[in-house]
Design a protein around this motif. Structure first.
Motif, PDB file in Angstrom:
ATOM      1  N   THR A   1       0.862  -1.191   0.000  1.00 61.97           N
ATOM      2  CA  THR A   1       0.000   0.000   0.000  1.00 61.97           C
ATOM      3  C   THR A   1       0.894   1.236   0.000  1.00 61.97           C
ATOM      4  O   THR A   1       2.001   1.222   0.552  1.00 61.97           O
ATOM      5  CB  THR A   1      -0.934   0.024   1.220  1.00 61.97           C
ATOM      6  N   ARG A  19       1.316   5.316   0.860  1.00 59.20           N
ATOM      7  CA  ARG A  19       0.866   6.509   1.576  1.00 59.20           C
ATOM      8  C   ARG A  19       1.898   7.617   1.388  1.00 59.20           C
ATOM      9  O   ARG A  19       3.065   7.356   1.106  1.00 59.20           O
ATOM     10  CB  ARG A  19       0.638   6.240   3.065  1.00 59.20           C
ATOM     11  N   ASP A  24      -3.719  13.455   3.980  1.00 57.81           N
ATOM     12  CA  ASP A  24      -5.017  12.789   3.940  1.00 57.81           C
ATOM     13  C   ASP A  24      -5.576  12.913   2.528  1.00 57.81           C
ATOM     14  O   ASP A  24      -6.150  13.934   2.150  1.00 57.81           O
ATOM     15  CB  ASP A  24      -5.960  13.437   4.955  1.00 57.81           C
ATOM     16  N   THR A  25      -5.388  11.849   1.726  1.00 57.24           N
ATOM     17  CA  THR A  25      -5.855  11.889   0.342  1.00 57.24           C
ATOM     18  C   THR A  25      -7.318  11.495   0.200  1.00 57.24           C
ATOM     19  O   THR A  25      -7.894  11.658  -0.883  1.00 57.24           O
ATOM     20  CB  THR A  25      -4.994  10.942  -0.511  1.00 57.24           C
ATOM     21  N   GLU A  26      -7.913  11.001   1.263  1.00 60.07           N
ATOM     22  CA  GLU A  26      -9.304  10.563   1.160  1.00 60.07           C
ATOM     23  C   GLU A  26     -10.275  11.726   1.306  1.00 60.07           C
ATOM     24  O   GLU A  26     -11.245  11.838   0.553  1.00 60.07           O
ATOM     25  CB  GLU A  26      -9.588   9.490   2.221  1.00 60.07           C
ATOM     26  N   SER A  27     -10.025  12.615   2.262  1.00 62.09           N
ATOM     27  CA  SER A  27     -10.966  13.712   2.510  1.00 62.09           C
ATOM     28  C   SER A  27     -10.612  14.991   1.746  1.00 62.09           C
ATOM     29  O   SER A  27     -11.418  15.917   1.707  1.00 62.09           O
ATOM     30  CB  SER A  27     -11.017  14.023   4.009  1.00 62.09           C
ATOM     31  N   VAL A  75      -5.308  13.670  -4.794  1.00 62.18           N
ATOM     32  CA  VAL A  75      -5.917  12.439  -5.303  1.00 62.18           C
ATOM     33  C   VAL A  75      -4.821  11.401  -5.466  1.00 62.18           C
ATOM     34  O   VAL A  75      -3.746  11.679  -6.015  1.00 62.18           O
ATOM     35  CB  VAL A  75      -6.622  12.688  -6.660  1.00 62.18           C
TER      36      VAL A  75
END
Length: 1303
Positions: free
Chosen positions: A279, A281, A290-293, A298
């Motif tokens: 994975t 990061r 924080d690429t999710e929020s 992206v």
């Protein structure tokens, strides 16, 4: 009116259309004002309005391909419509005969069938749109770059590869950056569709994440840039089944450093391969992303990071971290964010008059910092004497002329792009007032007198315009009021000046009404300037004075600064400096002088160099030095270069860490404390420390521990109980390890101490009251198994809670000071640790009265028991010495007689060093503990006497304080300026002021002198101020011969043996106005051409004044005694000659026969014997005709009355050489001469030349008497009838007078 006349020419006599045009004309200024920020002006005001003229659309950078068509947009607004032209690479395009390029109606440029070949690239380049309005001006657009995609070439091509299912695959296809938009991929000769799992990186590389069997096949990339498509090699991608075994992590694609512009997108590629599947990061500057929020961050296929709409905050270091549970790998890349030029302040429209100075302001920002150039009506502004770039970006135009009208544009450019902003300049006639308040773009020299004039009489021309002071680069002009207004209190003046032969004239205005002098700065040496002065009153400007022609003084042709000076370190102790030959050498460069100085010091050293480089050796390690170079020619030293600073290379430390101490924490750990090596011995940035320790019984078994960073303590754990350990510490730099400290021993406890509860009550407390202090001593709690961190002492009158003091757990006594005599104090003592404070122990004591001088050891109120005596005290340290190291550091060393002869400490004893200074008197002691026989005391004050003493403590036993040692820190340059600077006028002497001050509060040494700086311009460079040195023991000084009614600024600087301190703040003082005829603007009385300035000390502006009465009285006494003595001698001589004997006559006859061998014209009656002739400027013996009187007498030439009447003799002096002239001084010249004479303080010497002539016969007996003129009188000597100095010719005999008489 101009607008109406233009309307008539355009529309003839039609009144209807004229009215319409006038209405439009009234609206147009409003539009211009809205655009430029200037208020609209109606045509009725007689002032031309600013014309709206600007670009609606400007061309932008464009990427094209061969054979395609391109449009570069451009549109400009103006009334009437502007003419649009295009430039390519700075040259106008001829679009009339061009088949492929054509101008569209809106002004855009259309290019068809773009041509681009290897050796023929006619369309690629920089394009600029140029808009012109007839009789108005020209503006240019920003520059746009047209890039034509180059011919396809592959930097890398896809290669066959295998990948396990579920992992990621990377297929390379790298082409030129301009071809990336034209790259696409094919799988099995079919176009490949991109999605969230299959992406193309900005470089053209293909990334496939979570590979499946469908992804296997043949891949190739295709470049389509206008011509036939270009195909890469085909590569097969094989998909293998999951082997269900682990494999190491590796990066298939790592991020690389990237540069992006604000607003663009950035992609940082990162693809890793391994089993289990890793994975990805991301972190930025050690902070997780924080690429999710996030909406802008992206995570793309494979783990690449895309940042959209980049901002300056996105710049930094990014870390890609791949983790599969078994191992972790990371890679990093730098993202640099650039910004296009952006205007913070744009130029504004300006109204001005001819001869004014103006400034167009332009403030820009961007990254990298933009460069700025200026364009006037489409042509580049080349900096000159009258067009200057000031404050980096602003354009200053000096001495406006009519042709300066037009549109000025500020063009900012950096690596990212460029931008432009413009403004219009309108020059009005002198009789038309500027319609608004002076804008900020008018310089201070031309912002006066802009109010509209009213009708009334105008002033006549100023009178007597003279250049009262002429230098190489400035001229001071003075004048008198016009004849039409003798008082002139409300008049202001403008000084117009220009170089001879130059039509452009500049103006400088007086600063306030009534001022009749101006200093013109920034002139050129040896250049002729023409000046004229014009007065203004409330009605307007008057007549101009006659032109005044003045030439500045020539300047010695010295070399300019040596360009491209560079310095680089070649070793820890050497630096090499290089430079080039000055551009303005003004002759052959004879040699160079290289100056260098250590940073933080004021001692500059120099070395002579004949070449363009030199290496300085023997420097301090890892120390910053500054260097500068001065070139020398036959005239002397030239202009110094700017200082360049460089630091010598680092090296291993040359000294061990300081103040090593050990603290036993428990049975298995010891805390080590230390201080860094002295700064001068660190030789670099301390990167860590190396701790080595061993058991005292096994010295060969050494353990090492590294401490990184600036940590100054370390807890060593895992030790054996009740065991003695040796410790030493060494400092580290990037170059290696420095010397270590001596071994220091400590023994762990046999058992661990308890810190789960508070300590018990101390076992005893003793108090010893004195007059203003109480000595408190105690013993630790009996239960030694509980940790004690320290002791809290509380005390107060009647209550122990008034004051609380905490001391270290090692301390066994404390002196409570500053108490009241004859007062009852209650004292409490508590032991404490990290859990809290223990049970208190109380005592009370009464301080002794002032009159009590007895040595009572103990006085305890209501003591229920006999105090337990203190343990046997230890012997105090001996041989305490203070070694001064610097202005703030002293090393204290001592010996301990209770140690063995080798003075090695093997137990847990420690030493307490205390120190204080007696200034101020109530200074308290400062303490520090040490476990060695020395301690480095830092942070002391410069040039201050300190006293030091040491005591030793071992367990419960402590010694008394040792004998004191004293040391005075070295001096340091003053760190504060002289204070309380005041300036007052001397009573009765308006041109003399008295400056008073007090020494600096932080003199840091004995003040050896002061320097007074004064100037009439507070903003002048400090080397342009006049200086007055003053000895260090004086706090007042007189300055004479100042100009009346003039503001002066004064600064004072103190110095000691180490150098100069800072300057005081400038103090302003205006000299008073003169009274009577000597007032402001008046001339000094004419003293005649024979007037000589007095040479006595009474006029010395800097020496101590001498009373003129005392000096004249002394001279009168001397001259009187001399005259009386001469009269007496003459009488005696006449009497003696009458009694001449026949023997003497024979002797004279013999003399005559000898002298008769010379032949002379004429008879004896024409003989002219020498006689005394005293000239009022030279005492000189001259022959005179023989007097018919048988008893000749002396001439009536007066003897000088005092030393002022005697002029020193010069071999080249002529009779008119004393007529001094000053080519550039006006009515101040008399003062200047007087001041000069007073400062010289010359003592004249009486010189009397004898005429070169043969001896002449004497007609009678004569005596020659030689008079030696001294200060105490005149002594006469008989010469026995012989002529002295026969062969001297025209010799000079000092202070001799020859007197003749006839027998």
């Amino acid at each position: 009116m101009a607008a109406e006349r233009g309307a008539r020419r355009l529309l003839g006599t039609s009144s209807f259309w004229l009215c319409c045009l006038l209405l439009l004309g009234r609206r147009a200024p409003g539009a211009a004002a809205a655009r430029s920020g200037s208020p609209p002006q109606s045509p009725g005001s007689g002032v031309r309005t600013f014309t709206p003229f600007y670009f609606l659309v400007e061309p932008v950078d464009t990427l094209s391909s061969r054979g395609s068509s391109v449009i570069l947009n451009c549109s400009a607004y103006s009334e009437p419509s502007p003419k649009i032209e295009w430039k390519k690479d700075g040259t106008f395009l001829n679009l009339v005969s061009d088949d492929r390029r054509q101008l569209l109606p809106d002004g855009s440029l259309f290019i068809t069938n773009v041509v681009h070949a290897k050796h023929n690239k006619p369309d690629e380049g920089y394009y600029q749109c140029v808009a012109t309005v007839e009789n108005l001006g020209t503006i240019v657009s920003r520059t746009a770059k047209l890039i034509v995609a180059s011919l396809p070439r592959f930097a890398s091509q896809p290669e066959p590869s295998s990948v396990y299912a579920g992992n990621s695959a990377v297929l390379n296809c790298e082409v030129n950056a301009d071809l990336v938009p034209f790259v696409r991929w094919e799988q099995n000769r079919q176009p490949l569709l991109l999605d969230d799992r299959v992406i193309k990186l900005p470089s053209g590389t293909l990334v496939i994440s979570n590979v499946t069997e469908r992804d296997g096949g043949l891949y190739r990339c295709v470049v389509e840039s206008g011509g036939p498509p270009k195909y890469s090699d085909e590569a097969e991608l094989k998909v293998l089944p999951d082997p269900e075994v682990t494999s190491n992590l590796v990066f298939l694609k790592q991020p690389s450093s990237l540069v992006r512009v604000i607003g663009q997108s950035a992609v940082l590629p990162c693809v890793a391969l391994g089993l289990p599947t890793p994975t990805i990061r991301w972190m930025k500057n050690e902070e997780a992303l924080d690429t999710e929020s996030s909406e802008r961050l992206v995570l793309l296929a494979g783990g690449s990071l895309e940042i959209s709409d980049v901002t300056e905050d996105d710049a930094g270091t990014y870390f890609c971290i791949a983790d599969n549970g078994n191992e972790t790998i990371e890679a990093q890349a730098e993202l640099t964010v650039q910004a296009q030029p952006e205007f913070l302040k744009q130029p504004t429209n300006i109204y001005a008059h001819e001869s004014m100075d103006i400034i167009f302001e332009c403030e820009v920002t961007g990254k990298p910092a933009p460069t700025v150039k200026w364009v006037k009506n489409g042509d580049m502004v080349i900096p000159s004497d009258y067009f200057k770039i000031v404050k980096e970006h602003n354009l200053q135009v000096l001495g406006l002329v009519k042709s300066d009208e037009g549109f000025y544009q500020c063009i900012a450019e950096n690596d990212v792009g460029n931008a432009q902003a413009g403004a219009q300049l309108i020059i009005l006639e002198h009789d038309v007032a500027i319609p608004t308040l002076p804008p900020t773009s008018l310089t201070s020299a031309t912002t006066d007198h802009l109010a509209p004039a009213t009708t009334g009489p105008l002033p006549s021309a100023p009178r007597d315009v003279v250049a009262s002071l002429v230098s190489t680069r400035f001229i001071k002009l003075t004048w008198r009021t016009p004849a039409s207004d003798p008082h002139g209190d409300n008049l202001t003046y403008s000084v117009f000046y220009t170089k001879e032969g130059i039509a452009r004239e500049r103006v400088e205005n007086t600063s306030h009404p009534g001022e009749m002098q101006v200093t013109i700065q920034n002139l050129m040496p040896a250049t002729v300037y023409i000046f004229r002065v014009m007065a203004q009153n409330k009605h307007g400007s008057g007549e101009s004075s006659a032109p005044l022609r003045v030439e500045t003084q020539p300047e010695v042709q010295l070399p300019g600064p040596a360009p491209n000076i560079r310095a680089y370190a070649t070793s820890p102790t050497s630096i090499t400096v290089t430079w080039e030959t000055p551009l303005s050498g003004n002759g052959e460069i004879q040699n160079y002088k290289l100056y260098y100085m250590e940073k933080g010091t004021d001692k500059e050293q120099d070395v002579d160099v004949s070449s363009h480089s030199h290496t300085i050796n023997g420097l301090k390690k890892y120390t910053e030095y500054s260097f500068r170079v001065v070139a020398y020619n036959k005239h002397g030293p030239g202009v110094s270069t700017q200082d360049v600073a460089v630091r010598t290379l680092s090296d291993v430390p040359s000294a061990a860490p300081q103040n090593l101490s050990l603290e036993v924490r428990n049975s298995k750990s010891i805390m080590i404390h230390w201080q860094p090596p002295p700064p001068a011995t660190q030789n670099g940035q301390i990167t860590g420390y190396k701790i080595r320790y061993r058991k005292a019984s096994r010295k060969s078994d050494v353990t090492e521990t590294l401490v990184t960073g600036t940590q100054l303590s370390q807890l060593i754990e895992g030790l054996d109980r009740g065991t003695e350990y040796n410790f030493r510490v060494a400092a580290l730099t990037i170059n290696g390890t420095g010397p270590a400290t001596d071994w220091l021993s400590a023994e762990t406890f046999e058992s661990d101490l308890d810190e789960t509860r508070v300590p018990d009550v101390p076992s005893s407390l003793h108090v010893r009251p004195l007059v203003t202090s109480i000595v408190v001593s105690w013993t630790p709690p009996e239960n030694q198994n509980i940790v004690v961190r320290g002791y809290a002492i509380g005390y107060g009158i009647g209550s122990p809670h008034a004051q609380t003091i905490k001391v270290d757990y090692k301390q066994r006594y404390y002196t409570i000071e500053n108490l009241d005599p004859s007062s009852h104090y209650v004292i409490t003592l508590k032991a404490f640790n990290n859990v809290g404070e223990g049970i208190p122990l109380y005592e009370s004591a009464v301080t002794r009265p002032h009159t009590d001088t007895s040595e009572v050891d103990l006085f305890v109120i209501n003591a229920p028991y006999t105090p337990v005596p203190d343990p046997t005290p230890m012997m105090p340290p001996v041989g305490v010495q203070a070694s001064i190291l610097s202005h703030d550091t002293i090393r204290i060393t001592w010996a301990d007689n209770s140690l063995p002869k080798h003075q090695k400490i093997t137990d847990s004893r420690y030493y307490t060093v205390r120190w204080k200074t007696n200034i101020p008197a109530n200074t308290k002691y400062k303490n520090a503990n040490a476990t060695t026989l020395s301690y480095l005391v830092t942070g002391l004050k410069a040039n201050t006497l300190y006293e030091f003493s040491v005591m030793v403590t071992k367990g419960r036993r402590s010694s008394t304080w040792s004998m004191t040692a004293h040391g005075t820190t070295f001096e340091l340059v003053p760190t504060s300026p002289p204070k309380d600077v005041t300036v007052v006028s001397k009573e009765g002497k308006p041109r003399t002021i008295i400056v008073n001050w007090q020494p600096p509060s932080e003199a840091n040494g004995k003040i050896t002198g002061y320097i007074i700086y004064y100037s009439t311009d507070v903003n002048a460079e400090i080397h342009d101020w006049v200086i007055e040195p003053v000895v260090g023991n004086r706090l007042t000084h007189q300055i004479q011969e100042l100009t009346l009614d003039t503001p002066y600024y004064f600064k004072i600087q103190a110095r000691n043996s180490k150098g100069m301190g800072p300057m005081s703040e400038a103090v302003q003082f205006r000299t008073p106005k003169a009274s009577g005829s000597a007032g402001k603007g008046s001339r000094l009385p004419d003293l005649g051409s024979d007037y000589k300035p007095p040479m006595s000390g009474s006029n010395s502006p800097h020496g101590s004044p001498t009373s003129p009465l005392d000096s004249n009285m002394l001279l009168v006494i001397i001259v009187s005694v001399g005259v009386i003595t001469i009269v007496v001698v003459v009488i005696i001589a006449v009497f003696c000659t009458r009694r001449t004997t026949s023997h003497q006559k024979k002797k004279r006859a013999a003399c005559k026969s000898v002298n008769g061998s010379h032949k002379y014209k004429g008879n004896s009656k024409d003989v002219k014997p020498p006689d005394l002739w005293i000239h009022h400027e030279r005492l000189e013996l001259k022959p005179i005709d023989k007097s018919p009187d048988p008893n000749p007498i002396m001439t009536d030439t007066p003897i000088p009355r005092n030393s002022q009447d005697i002029t020193p003799v010069d071999n080249s002096m002529d009779s008119n050489i004393h007529q001094r002239r000053n080519s550039y001084r006006g009515h101040e010249s008399e003062d200047s001469m007087s001041t000069l004479a007073g400062r010289r303080g010359m003592r004249p010497k009486m010189m009397m030349p004898f005429d070169s002539q043969p001896p002449q016969p004497r007609t009678g007996d004569s005596w020659r008497v030689k008079a030696s003129v001294l200060f105490t009188g005149i002594f006469l000597h008989q010469s026995n009838g012989e002529w002295p100095h026969k062969n001297l010719g025209r010799s000079l005999v000092t202070k001799d007078v020859l007197i003749h008489s006839k027998g």
